[in-house]
Design a protein around this motif. Structure first.
Motif, PDB file in Angstrom:
ATOM      1  N   VAL A   9     -67.781  66.238 -21.493  1.00 17.02           N
ATOM      2  CA  VAL A   9     -66.392  66.527 -21.149  1.00 17.02           C
ATOM      3  C   VAL A   9     -65.517  65.311 -21.425  1.00 17.02           C
ATOM      4  N   MET A  10     -65.990  64.136 -21.032  1.00 18.52           N
ATOM      5  CA  MET A  10     -65.216  62.917 -21.256  1.00 18.52           C
ATOM      6  C   MET A  10     -65.062  62.620 -22.753  1.00 18.52           C
TER       7      MET A  10
ATOM      8  N   ALA B 112     -64.170  59.501 -12.823  1.00 14.16           N
ATOM      9  CA  ALA B 112     -64.173  59.576 -11.361  1.00 14.16           C
ATOM     10  C   ALA B 112     -63.350  60.759 -10.848  1.00 14.16           C
ATOM     11  N   GLN B 113     -62.216  61.028 -11.461  1.00 13.82           N
ATOM     12  CA  GLN B 113     -61.400  62.167 -11.047  1.00 13.82           C
ATOM     13  C   GLN B 113     -62.156  63.479 -11.237  1.00 13.82           C
ATOM     14  N   CYS B 114     -62.779  63.638 -12.394  1.00 19.49           N
ATOM     15  CA  CYS B 114     -63.538  64.865 -12.671  1.00 19.49           C
ATOM     16  C   CYS B 114     -64.748  64.978 -11.756  1.00 19.49           C
ATOM     17  N   ALA B 115     -65.473  63.882 -11.595  1.00 19.77           N
ATOM     18  CA  ALA B 115     -66.672  63.894 -10.747  1.00 19.77           C
ATOM     19  C   ALA B 115     -66.314  64.208  -9.298  1.00 19.77           C
TER      20      ALA B 115
ATOM     21  N   TRP C 108     -64.150  75.278 -11.124  1.00 24.15           N
ATOM     22  CA  TRP C 108     -64.816  75.998 -12.210  1.00 24.15           C
ATOM     23  C   TRP C 108     -64.667  75.195 -13.490  1.00 24.15           C
ATOM     24  N   LEU C 109     -65.780  74.956 -14.171  1.00 28.06           N
ATOM     25  CA  LEU C 109     -65.771  74.250 -15.454  1.00 28.06           C
ATOM     26  C   LEU C 109     -66.479  75.120 -16.476  1.00 28.06           C
TER      27      LEU C 109
ATOM     28  N   GLU D 268     -55.215  82.510  -5.473  1.00 26.81           N
ATOM     29  CA  GLU D 268     -54.550  81.793  -6.558  1.00 26.81           C
ATOM     30  C   GLU D 268     -55.561  81.142  -7.482  1.00 26.81           C
ATOM     31  N   ALA D 269     -55.200  81.080  -8.750  1.00 26.40           N
ATOM     32  CA  ALA D 269     -56.019  80.404  -9.761  1.00 26.40           C
ATOM     33  C   ALA D 269     -55.131  79.405 -10.481  1.00 26.40           C
ATOM     34  N   GLU D 270     -55.670  78.223 -10.694  1.00 31.84           N
ATOM     35  CA  GLU D 270     -54.905  77.160 -11.343  1.00 31.84           C
ATOM     36  C   GLU D 270     -55.735  76.549 -12.467  1.00 31.84           C
ATOM     37  N   LEU D 271     -55.207  76.615 -13.674  1.00 28.48           N
ATOM     38  CA  LEU D 271     -55.848  75.962 -14.808  1.00 28.48           C
ATOM     39  C   LEU D 271     -55.416  74.503 -14.772  1.00 28.48           C
ATOM     40  N   LEU D 272     -56.358  73.625 -14.476  1.00 29.57           N
ATOM     41  CA  LEU D 272     -56.052  72.212 -14.293  1.00 29.57           C
ATOM     42  C   LEU D 272     -56.009  71.438 -15.602  1.00 29.57           C
ATOM     43  N   LEU D 273     -56.946  71.741 -16.482  1.00 32.52           N
ATOM     44  CA  LEU D 273     -57.086  70.957 -17.699  1.00 32.52           C
ATOM     45  C   LEU D 273     -57.807  71.790 -18.747  1.00 32.52           C
TER      46      LEU D 273
END
Length: 102
Positions: free
Chosen positions: A19-20, A38-41, A50-51, A72-77
């Motif tokens: 991912v990184m 660190a943010q993702c972990a 969910w990834l 609610e669902a939020e697409l973060l990245l």
């Protein structure tokens, strides 16, 4: 679209290195859009996170990171490697997110 099939798979902590790598290849560091390891972990073990990974021949070309809380669902990245862009991979990830969110 693509010559080889794009396979979507569920991702987790073990996939953070891939991912990184996608993130490093996708986001210009001048704009500060990429998240840190660190943010993702820190986010992955949280409930409702969910990834999804987009793979071609076992190589991770893209991913979508989302959070589902209550109704609610939020697409973060969402990111696709430079070499995988303009092949419909982002659209595949968005459509998959929409299906999960529905």
């Amino acid at each position: 679209m693509t010559d080889s099939p794009i396979i979507l798979s569920e991702g987790g902590y073990a996939d953070l290195k891939a991912v990184m790598a996608v993130m490093d290849d996708s986001f210009d560091p001048r704009f500060g859009e990429a998240w840190t390891h660190a943010q993702c972990a820190g986010l992955l073990p949280m409930p409702g996170v969910w990834l999804r990974l987009a793979r071609e021949n076992d190589a991770v070309l893209g991913f979508a990171l989302a959070r589902f809380v209550a109704d609610e669902a939020e697409l973060l990245l969402l990111a696709v490697r430079a070499g995988g862009q303009r092949r419909g991979i982002g659209r595949i990830l968005i459509e998959d997110f929409e299906e999960e969110a529905a």
